[in-house]
Structures are given as structure tokens and as C-alpha cells.
Design an enzyme around this catalytic site. Structure first.
Site: not given
Length: 480
Positions: A51, A337-339, A401, A403
Site C-alpha cells: 500500500h 497488525i491488520e492491513s 507441476c 500448470c
């Protein structure tokens, strides 16, 4: 009882960033993680967005950590050899009456020190992003916004800390904390540990540990976010990260490319009681699709390859708590500690290490290893170099793998590295084997065989994500 100078509870990005920063100094550090690997909680299921820093309130710790973390991300990604791209972000305003709110966001960003912010008109937005809604009126453009892989960031921080001497203890759940004359005694599922200082980086459980030692209680609400991930053929649908104007519960539903070429939609913001409640719901995913479509048109929803949900640690005051507790000396919170926690983690680690440097009088090490070489990706090499690599080691030519074009050699590297993978999810987070369109339908048995061989275990002991998440039950091990 095992003694440390510092014990960190939690192996997410905050705990591992703190561990890496502390490994610069002459100090004995341990990390206690209740899961079988790092990056198993909030850090593994988020938007992967770096951000710019215009959301948090001016002067808040969130704002300071966001801006500093954003500034540090280029050098950190280079040092740790992980993908990071400054793709910029746009906050979409769909109506003229909402323009004052957009301008307030701009002014807050300027006050927070965010560089390069601009308010674009409709024509400028559509020129930059043709798939933004035709109803767009204006947008806030932040060129310093970016995207990163949360798994690779978390794992790289942990590996670098480990190489520099930090000891990680997995499947080690802290059940009790007691204040002692000098430090703290931690009772865990794997025995008793003691430390002069404790760093509480336990995500949605951080309030429980805080409240064990402090008279000033805090409360964390797990806030579930549902996501949809689209196939790599959709990654160019938008170039920037597209946000809606923020609301009561945060930044709203975003549409963003990932550093690996997918398109990501989400998250919702639904408060839940269950601290392990990461099941998606039909209602949540319908909300993701509906709100994403308000800001971005023609989203190729038939290319959805998986859905998932993560939990954000929302503290009631809505602010980061990163400090030594006044009534519990030696106990340092890293809570709420979120966004923008992922963005902030380099600054969070720096702040925690700074506190401990002062308290313990730490001296820098002369032999600190600041760089970490990432996992080799043969598919990204020029053909001649790739061919030479395969001739030298044929395992890099054995595709497991299809993909994601991940070879046996890359899986072996992931297992043999510091803090190597022990489960299917551990391999997936380190290599992307199983993250493609078929979502591990093809490669799981082959990856299980490699894990069993490398760790010298029966294939029936291989798990998806540790614990009792077994995948092969009652089968003939010779069938693999």
C-alpha cells in the site's frame, strides 16, 4: 527448559521480519510457531498489496509503519531475491458527489508523506486502465503502490533469519506465559521455554497472550476476507491495483494483478468469532464478484481457479500496537497488525529490533548475511542456460507441476533449503507447484512421493498442511 534472550511468538511476516532484524545483532533469538511452517496464518491469505500509505489516519502508527515499510520494500525484495513490482494503484470514484471523499483521501496521503499522488479525471483513468467501469468519474492514483508475493516474502524473511542463527520451533503452541524475576516462562505443547524478552506477534491470538501478562486488556476480532483467484491468462485485465473508496471496514473489494500473472478479487470484511474460521461462503464470494464488477468491467469470471479466505487481526482501537507493555516489562506487543500489515512488516521488524537493541544493549554482528538467494526457476531461464542446467542435473527437466512448469529439482530445492518444506502446502508456497489451473490435481501424488523420499517417511505420513491433514489413507505405499 530452553533459554533465549528473545522469544518471538508467531511465524508470520511480522514475527519473521522481527527475527531477521534481530539476527543482525549478537543475541539469542527463537521463534515459536504453532503450525508446521511459517506463513500459515494471516500472512498466507491476503491481497499481496504494498500500500502507498494514504489510508491510515495522519500521525497514526499505522501511517508511519505503512510509509516506512513501502520505502524499504525495494531494497528488501532485492536482498531476499523475491518478486516485487510497483504497479501503482487507483482508488475509483464513481460519482461526482463522492469526489470530496476522494480529495480527503488525497489530502491524507499528502499529510502522511506519500509521494506522487494525483487525482485523475475520467479520461485519464480510462486511458490508463481501459477495463475500469465506464461509470468512473475520477480516481486517486498512487504510483508508489505495488504488489508482492506474501508467501515468498514471509519465507524469505524466515530463511534469512535462520541462516543468521535464529532458531525456529514448529508445531509449538504456546499455552501459558508467566512472569519471572528475570523475564518470562512460556509453557508450550513441546515443553517449557524461557526468555528475557517476549515479542507477541501471534496475529489473531495476540490479545490472548497480551491479556495473560497485562492488566490493561485488549481485544482482537478475527475479520474474514474472502477472495477469488483467476487463471494466469487474466493477469493483464488491469495493470494497476484497483480499489473502491474505503468504507467502515477498510478498503473494500479490490481487483489486482499478482506478481505471478493471476488476477485477484477481494477481500470481504466479515467479523467472525472463530479464530480459525477461514471457510469461504457463497454469500461472501457473491459479494466479491458483485462489488469487483462495480469498478472493473468484463471480469472473466469463468477463469476463476480457486477461492480462499484469510483472517485479519482487528484490534478494537483499529491501531497497530508495537510497544513494550508498561505493566509487563520485557513483553513487547506486535498486535492488531491488520492491513497494511504486509506492507509495514519491514518497518515493524525494524521498530521491534530497535526497542530490543536499546533494552538489551545489542551490538551488531560483523558476519550478518543480508542477502538470500531465491529458489532457482529454470522455466524463466534462456533456453541455452536451461538446457545446460538440465544436462548437469536432470531433475530440473522432470516437470512435476505442468500448470506452473515446476520441476522436481525446484521441489527438491524447496525441501532442502533452510526451514525446508515438509508438506504439500509447504512445497506449494515455496515453488507454486499446485497453484495452477488444476489446483494440484495432477502434481499432488508426485510431490507426495518426493516429500516421502526426502524425509524418509511413508507416503501415508505426508500431509497437506501438517497436523492430521493426511491425504493418503489406507493405500498401498508401493502405488506411489
Amino acid at each position: 527448559m530452553t533459554d533465549y534472550d528473545v522469544l518471538i511468538i508467531g511465524g508470520g511476516v511480522s514475527g519473521c521480519a522481527a527475527a531477521r532484524e534481530l539476527s543482525r545483532y549478537k543475541v539469542n533469538v527463537g521463534v515459536l510457531e504453532k503450525e508446521e511452517d511459517v506463513c500459515c496464518g494471516t500472512s498466507k491469505a491476503n491481497s499481496g498489496i504494498v500500500h502507498a500509505g494514504y489510508d491510515a489516519a495522519e500521525g497514526s502508527l499505522k501511517a508511519k509503519m505503512n510509509l516506512r515499510g513501502n520505502e524499504l520494500m525495494d531494497s528488501l525484495a532485492e536482498d531476499l531475491d523475491i518478486p516485487f513490482r510497483r504497479n501503482g494503484s487507483l482508488v475509483i470514484c464513481l460519482a461526482e458527489e463522492d469526489l470530496p471523499e476522494l480529495k480527503s483521501l488525497y489530502e491524507r496521503g499528502i499529510a502522511n508523506g506519500v509521494k506522487g499522488l494525483q487525482i485523475l479525471n475520467r479520461e485519464e483513468v480510462l486511458e490508463k486502465e481501459p477495463n475500469v467501469s465506464e461509470d468512473v468519474y475520477a480516481a486517486l492514483y498512487a504510483p508508489t503502490g505495488g504488489i508482492i508475493c506474501p508467501f515468498e516474502l514471509n519465507i524469505a524473511l524466515a530463511e534469512n533469519a535462520s541462516v543468521n542463527g535464529v532458531e525456529f520451533h514448529f508445531c509449538t503452541e504456546v499455552t501459558d506465559i508467566e512472569k519471572q524475576e528475570k523475564g518470562y516462562r512460556l509453557t508450550t505443547s513441546q515443553g517449557v521455554y524461557s526468555a528475557k524478552y517476549v515479542v507477541n506477534a501471534a496475529g489473531v491470538y495476540a490479545d490472548r497472550f497480551h491479556n495473560m501478562v497485562s492488566g490493561k486488556k485488549i481485544h482482537i476480532t478475527p475479520r474474514r476476507g474472502d477472495y477469488l483467484l483467476l487463471d494466469q491468462c487474466t493477469g493483464n485485465h488491469v495493470r494497476s491495483t484497483i480499489f473502491a473508496l474505503p468504507g467502515k471496514y477498510g478498503k473494500g473489494i479490490l481487483v489486482a494483478p499478482t506478481v505471478h500473472g493471476n488476477l485477484l478479487l477481494g477481500p470481504t470484511a466479515i467479523d467472525v468469532k472463530d479464530r480459525e474460521g477461514t471457510a469461504t461462503t457463497r454469500e461472501g464470494l457473491d459479494e466479491v464478484l458483485g462489488k469487483a464488477g462495480m469498478n472493473v468491467k468484463n471480469i472473466p469470471v469463468r477463469q476463476v481457479i480457486t477461492s480462499f479466505a484469510g483472517l485479519r487481526a482487528h484490534e478494537d482501537e483499529g491501531e497497530f500496537i508495537i510497544e513494550e507493555l508498561a505493566d509487563a516489562p520485557g513483553f513487547i506487543d506486535c498486535a492488531g497488525i491488520e492491513s497494511p500489515g504486509l506492507t509495514s512488516c519491514p518497518a515493524v521488524g525494524e521498530r521491534i529490533a530497535g526497542i530490543l537493541k536499546e533494552k538489551l544493549g545489542l551490538k551488531e554482528r560483523e558476519d550478518f548475511i543480508s542477502t538470500r538467494k531465491g529458489i532457482l526457476k529454470p522455466a524463466a531461464l534462456p533456453w541455452e542456460e536451461r538446457s545446460a542446467l538440465i544436462r548437469e542435473n536432470p531433475a530440473y527437466g522432470n516437470i512435476i507441476c505442468r500448470c506452473e512448469m515446476i520441476s522436481e529439482g525446484e521441489i527438491l530445492d524447496a525441501i532442502r533449503r533452510p526451514l525446508g518444506a515438509r508438506s504439500l502446502d509447504g512445497v506449494k508456497r515455496r515453488t507454486r507447484a499446485g497453484m495452477g489451473r488444476c489446483q494440484a490435481g495432477f502434481c499432488s501424488p508426485r510431490t507426495m512421493e518426493i516429500l516421502a523420499r526426502e524425509w524418509k517417511m511413508d507416503v501415508r505420513e505426508v500431509t497437506k498442511s501438517g497436523g492430521k491433514s493426511y491425504l493418503a489413507v489406507g493405500v498401498n505405499k508401493d502405488a506411489f
